[in-house]
Motif scaffolding. Structure first.
Motif, mmCIF file in Angstrom:
data_model
loop_
_atom_site.group_PDB
_atom_site.id
_atom_site.type_symbol
_atom_site.label_atom_id
_atom_site.label_comp_id
_atom_site.label_asym_id
_atom_site.label_seq_id
_atom_site.Cartn_x
_atom_site.Cartn_y
_atom_site.Cartn_z
ATOM 1 N N ALA A 88 81.016 84.656 -88.235
ATOM 2 C CA ALA A 88 80.644 85.777 -87.375
ATOM 3 C C ALA A 88 80.896 85.395 -85.920
ATOM 4 N N GLN A 89 81.125 86.385 -85.094
ATOM 5 C CA GLN A 89 81.304 86.131 -83.667
ATOM 6 C C GLN A 89 79.925 85.924 -83.051
ATOM 7 N N ALA A 90 79.703 84.739 -82.489
ATOM 8 C CA ALA A 90 78.367 84.392 -81.994
ATOM 9 C C ALA A 90 77.918 85.306 -80.860
ATOM 10 N N ARG A 91 78.835 85.664 -79.972
ATOM 11 C CA ARG A 91 78.532 86.568 -78.859
ATOM 12 C C ARG A 91 79.483 87.748 -78.926
ATOM 13 N N ALA A 92 78.937 88.931 -78.875
ATOM 14 C CA ALA A 92 79.758 90.122 -79.031
ATOM 15 C C ALA A 92 80.799 90.264 -77.922
ATOM 16 N N ASP A 93 80.514 89.679 -76.744
ATOM 17 C CA ASP A 93 81.440 89.833 -75.625
ATOM 18 C C ASP A 93 82.359 88.629 -75.439
ATOM 19 N N VAL A 127 88.146 78.509 -80.874
ATOM 20 C CA VAL A 127 89.115 78.576 -81.971
ATOM 21 C C VAL A 127 88.940 77.423 -82.953
ATOM 22 N N MET A 128 88.855 76.199 -82.454
ATOM 23 C CA MET A 128 88.790 75.037 -83.322
ATOM 24 C C MET A 128 87.563 75.098 -84.233
ATOM 25 N N GLU A 129 86.391 75.355 -83.656
ATOM 26 C CA GLU A 129 85.171 75.411 -84.457
ATOM 27 C C GLU A 129 85.206 76.581 -85.429
ATOM 28 N N ASP A 130 85.693 77.710 -84.954
ATOM 29 C CA ASP A 130 85.716 78.919 -85.765
ATOM 30 C C ASP A 130 86.570 78.722 -87.019
ATOM 31 N N ARG A 131 87.784 78.234 -86.830
ATOM 32 C CA ARG A 131 88.685 78.044 -87.971
ATOM 33 C C ARG A 131 88.225 76.875 -88.852
ATOM 34 N N PHE A 132 87.721 75.850 -88.218
ATOM 35 C CA PHE A 132 87.307 74.661 -88.961
ATOM 36 C C PHE A 132 86.156 74.985 -89.908
ATOM 37 N N VAL A 167 93.141 78.738 -104.519
ATOM 38 C CA VAL A 167 93.611 78.752 -103.130
ATOM 39 C C VAL A 167 92.405 78.932 -102.219
ATOM 40 N N SER A 168 92.348 78.170 -101.126
ATOM 41 C CA SER A 168 91.278 78.357 -100.139
ATOM 42 C C SER A 168 91.896 78.770 -98.802
ATOM 43 N N GLU A 169 91.183 79.638 -98.082
ATOM 44 C CA GLU A 169 91.677 80.149 -96.794
ATOM 45 C C GLU A 169 90.517 80.250 -95.808
ATOM 46 N N GLY A 170 90.767 79.874 -94.561
ATOM 47 C CA GLY A 170 89.796 80.049 -93.498
ATOM 48 C C GLY A 170 90.188 81.233 -92.632
ATOM 49 N N MET A 171 89.396 82.289 -92.664
ATOM 50 C CA MET A 171 89.734 83.518 -91.945
ATOM 51 C C MET A 171 89.108 83.579 -90.553
ATOM 52 N N GLY A 172 88.171 82.660 -90.266
ATOM 53 C CA GLY A 172 87.521 82.705 -88.966
ATOM 54 C C GLY A 172 86.702 83.971 -88.791
ATOM 55 N N GLN A 173 86.621 84.458 -87.555
ATOM 56 C CA GLN A 173 85.822 85.639 -87.230
ATOM 57 C C GLN A 173 86.617 86.936 -87.327
ATOM 58 N N GLY A 181 74.140 92.279 -88.794
ATOM 59 C CA GLY A 181 75.588 92.447 -88.884
ATOM 60 C C GLY A 181 76.305 91.112 -88.938
ATOM 61 N N GLN A 182 75.847 90.154 -88.151
ATOM 62 C CA GLN A 182 76.453 88.817 -88.173
ATOM 63 C C GLN A 182 76.276 88.154 -89.538
ATOM 64 N N ALA A 183 75.107 88.374 -90.166
ATOM 65 C CA ALA A 183 74.863 87.793 -91.499
ATOM 66 C C ALA A 183 75.847 88.350 -92.515
ATOM 67 N N HIS A 184 76.202 89.629 -92.357
ATOM 68 C CA HIS A 184 77.191 90.226 -93.264
ATOM 69 C C HIS A 184 78.580 89.627 -93.036
ATOM 70 N N ASN A 185 78.883 89.331 -91.794
ATOM 71 C CA ASN A 185 80.214 88.805 -91.476
ATOM 72 C C ASN A 185 80.377 87.341 -91.878
ATOM 73 N N ARG A 186 79.267 86.568 -91.799
ATOM 74 C CA ARG A 186 79.323 85.175 -92.241
ATOM 75 C C ARG A 186 79.240 85.165 -93.766
#
Length: 262
Positions: free
Chosen positions: A159-164, A169-174, A199-205, A217-222
């Protein structure tokens, strides 16, 4: 004149002989070979001994075309995928897990979504102890339909930690990649599903299903999503699918001890 006439006669005989050899039938050629060497083997015998192709290549093509009929039919596969879908729904219904696990089906694919609290703590990719029974059940269900499954694609989302402001990138994808990989590794170690189908894939936010303005909403996205594709015998015959990799002669099984990845 006699010498010239003899020469012309010999040339004529020579060309007649060449022509006759160029149009000799297979049966006549075999008879000629056998006349010089009675012990010679026929072409068919030699071909059978070395396991060579038949005289009609369409025979082999016909055998290959019927190959799927020797195993599962498309009807069998579709039935297995339907049973897998129902088993996953039953898994989600256990102990009121519908709030954290959702199961849907579209055509030959089954989609399973696990929210972040099912498998991981916040900002972590380590599997929680509470996740292991769920993954054990998932692995067993996949094992039961292993022959009918073409591919299992496991996707990790954040999930995106801050809406704005986008995540780093590194942490998100990792984190998203490692979440998917940890789930995949557990399934691979606890199911009979061929690893070539995983197959495994990292989609990030970047593929949210809800807003990031609220904690709910963030809980749904994570989340972790598992997409299970059933085999399609018609497509396999035309273009080949994941199944083409796992139906090749199997290599020697590796030692169970783990080595360092290079």
């Amino acid at each position: 004149m006699d010498t010239y006439g003899d020469m012309v006669t010999l040339l004529l005989c020579f060309f007649v002989l060449l022509y006759s050899m160029s149009t000799i039938s297979e049966e006549n050629w075999k008879a000629l070979v056998m006349s010089f060497n009675p012990d010679a083997q026929s072409l068919e015998t030699k071909t059978e001994e070395i396991g060579g192709p038949s005289s009609d290549p369409m025979d082999d093509a016909g055998d290959n075309a019927d190959a799927p009929l020797m195993g599962l039919s498309q009807e069998d596969i579709d039935e297995d995928i339907e049973e897998l879908y129902q088993a996953l729904q039953a898994m989600a219904a256990q102990q009121g897990a519908e709030d954290s696990i959702s199961v849907t089906k579209d055509g030959g694919k089954v989609y399973v979504t696990f929210n972040d609290t099912t498998f991981f703590n916040g900002n972590s990719y380590q599997l929680r102890d509470e996740a292991l029974p769920v993954l054990d059940t998932l692995s067993a269900i996949l094992s039961n339909a292993s022959e009918s499954i073409d591919e299992v694609r496991i996707q990790g989302h954040t999930a995106q930690a801050r809406a704005d402001q986008p995540n780093r990138v590194m942490e998100d994808r990792f984190i998203s990649s490692n979440r998917a990989t940890n789930v995949l590794c557990y399934v691979q170690e606890h199911s009979v599903l061929n690893p070539g189908k995983l197959v495994s894939e990292g989609m990030g936010q970047w593929r949210p299903v809800d807003t990031n303005d609220t904690a709910e909403g963030q809980a749904h996205n994570r989340r972790v999503e598992v997409i299970i594709s059933g085999r399609n015998l018609e497509e396999e015959g035309l273009t080949g699918t994941v199944e083409q990799y796992i139906t090749q002669p199997e290599a020697a099984q590796p030692d169970t001890t783990q080595s360092t990845t290079e």
